[in-house]
Structure formats: C-alpha cells, structure tokens
Design an enzyme around this catalytic site. Structure first.
Site, short mmCIF file in Angstrom:
data_model
loop_
_atom_site.label_atom_id
_atom_site.label_comp_id
_atom_site.label_asym_id
_atom_site.label_seq_id
_atom_site.Cartn_x
_atom_site.Cartn_y
_atom_site.Cartn_z
N GLU A 96 -5.90 -0.41 -7.02
CA GLU A 96 -4.77 0.38 -7.66
C GLU A 96 -3.66 -0.29 -8.38
O GLU A 96 -3.18 -1.29 -7.78
CB GLU A 96 -3.95 1.14 -6.51
N SER A 142 0.79 -1.27 -0.12
CA SER A 142 -0.04 -0.14 0.02
C SER A 142 0.98 1.14 0.14
O SER A 142 0.24 2.44 0.02
CB SER A 142 -0.99 0.00 1.19
N ASN A 179 -3.34 6.11 -0.22
CA ASN A 179 -2.84 6.35 1.17
C ASN A 179 -1.98 7.64 1.21
O ASN A 179 -1.86 8.08 2.38
CB ASN A 179 -1.72 5.02 1.49
N HIS A 198 -2.75 -3.03 -5.68
CA HIS A 198 -3.15 -2.65 -4.19
C HIS A 198 -4.61 -2.88 -4.19
O HIS A 198 -5.37 -1.97 -4.70
CB HIS A 198 -2.92 -1.23 -4.11
#
Length: 295
Positions: free
Chosen positions: A151, A118, A189, A139
């Site tokens: 992702e 991540s 993130n 991800h």
C-alpha cells in the site's frame, strides 16, 4: 535509489531489508538493540535458506543478499548517504513522531522518508518534519519477501514526483503497489481489522469456538488462514493498536476493540510472538505435535 536504510530489526523490518537486499539494493538495517539486529539477520539468513532449498534462488544469490546488508545501532551513522529511509518500528504514534523528527535532522535534505505504518496518519507523521512533500507510506504485507502487495499512502503534502518514484521502486522489488489516501487504517486494515474484531466478538459471545470460527472462514469464504489465527500472526497487540487508531480517528463505535482482545493483550497473550494467543505456540505444544506424528 540504490541506498536504503530500514529502521527496526523486527519481523517487518528484517523482511523489508531482506526484500531490498535481494533486489540488489545496499541496505543499512538500524535498531537500538544489537540483539535485535542479530535476530533479524538470523531470520533473513534462515528465510534465504528456505528459498535456496526450494530452488527459488541459488546459494550465491543468498550470499550476495547478505553482503548487501550492514547493521547499525546508531541512527545518524545508519542513514548516512541513503536515498530512502523506511521506518518499521513498533506501531506507536509517539515513537514514530520521535523517529521522524530525528530522521529529518540527520538525513540529507533530498532523502525520502517512508513509514511502514499500517494505520497511523502519514500527514501527522510528515508534519513533524521540514520535508512533508517527501514523506510517504509504504505498507508492506507480512511475510514481506513473499507477499506482493504494498500500500502506497500519500499524505496531504506528499508530492506527485515522490509518489510516482516510490510506486516505481515497489515494482523494482517485484511488488504490486496500490496507491491509497491517508485515512485511518488505509484500505487493508480498514477492512481487515473490523473482520478480525468481529471474529473475536463472535468468540467472546460464545457463538462458536476458535477453530470453528476459523474453519468457517477458511472453508466457507476461501480465506487461506482463519481470522483468529491471522490475528495471532499479526500480533494481538498490533491489532489492538490499529483498532484504537481507527476508533479514535473515525469516532465510530464499530471500530471499538472487543473486551476479550483488550484483556488478552493486558495478560500478555499476544499470539505467535508470545507463544500463546487464540492458539498455543509454546515449545511444549510443538513437542506434543511432533510426538503425535509418531503415534
């Protein structure tokens, strides 16, 4: 790509294995711990039961999904003849580099190596292999069987062919892939973790309590879950690790983890997984909640 190996039987690993298997892929689920594999398979079975109960799938679909998964504690055996490996081990750069070195040695030369990281650089991970053009980030979001986003992160050397192949593969899983570039935290993130960290700072500075902060974000910003509760579900140790990666990568103080987060992780209060974080998830607390329903 019909044969996939997943490294890690934890929350993300078993969710990824579940998703591939339910879509008809043959999945080799790999973990060094037999106990972790047993817990992972039990979680998959329980989640499939919920889907059956909600009439999302049939019991026959559940059985077919479980039959599509085999478990292994030996990585060499587990990755034999697979087209894709998805690594979902702990968010620790040294561990991931070690795993990818080993995968590069034991996998067929055409096998694509993906990581569910991540925050850690795909380019850095790819650099320890002899196939950087075939290393990519996938991800997934938690819970994997439900959340639509994946992702797709291409490293510096990831080829267009591999990127397009993995984008198409994500669509076959019923997901919506979004291509992003390889910078610390990627997109999800890089935006989410500063919000969680600022929420912890707000608590740390005494501006408001845990439930008050989460209520403001849920009712005022239409978030389905407050940031402190979400941090508990992600794992406070994982949040800390991601913030450290971004802080080291950008050298920007705005990504520095709040001291309260650091202390909570040191104290072992990691959220749902440990039974306590910003909220109490212990068995005694669960019993209190059940009892209160009958008062």
């Amino acid at each position: 790509m019909k044969n996939v190996a997943v490294i890690g039987g934890g929350t993300m690993g078993n969710g990824i294995a579940h998703t591939f298997a339910q879509s008809g892929f043959k999945v080799q689920l790999i973990d060094i711990s037999e106990a972790s594999l047993e817990r992972g398979m039990a979680t998959i079975s329980k989640n499939l039961d919920r889907m059956v109960a909600k009439e999302i799938i049939t019991d026959a679909n559940k059985q077919d999904t479980l039959k599509n998964i085999t478990t292994h504690t030996d990585i060499t055996t587990g990755v034999k003849s697979v087209n894709l490996v998805v690594e979902a081990a702990t968010e620790n750069v040294d561990l991931k580099l070690k795993i990818f070195k080993q995968l590069d040695e034991v996998c067929d030369e055409d096998t694509v190596l993906a990581t569910n990281t991540s925050s850690i650089s795909i380019t850095q991970i790819a650099a320890v292999t002899s196939r950087p053009d075939k290393v990519i980030g996938m991800h997934f979001m938690n819970p994997v069987p439900i959340m639509k986003l994946v992702e797709i992160i291409r490293g510096y050397s990831t080829s267009d062919t591999i990127t397009n192949t993995i984008m198409d593969l994500a669509r076959k899983l019923g997901k919506i892939p979004t291509e992003v570039n390889d910078y610390p935290g990627f997109v999800a993130n890089r935006i989410l973790m500063p919000m969680i960290n600022e929420s912890i700072e707000t608590l740390y500075n005494g501006v408001a309590g845990v439930e008050e902060i989460d209520t403001v974000m849920k009712l005022g910003m239409a978030h389905p879950m407050g940031p402190l509760q979400l941090a508990d579900f992600i794992g406070l140790d994982v949040c800390l690790s991601i913030l450290n990666v971004m802080h080291d990568g950008f050298k920007n103080p705005k990504y520095a983890p709040c001291p309260l987060l650091v202390n909570m992780v040191r104290a072992g209060k990691l959220g749902v997984k440990s039974g306590e974080g910003f909220y109490d998830y212990s068995e005694s607390r669960k019993a209190e909640k059940v009892s209160s329903q009958f008062v």
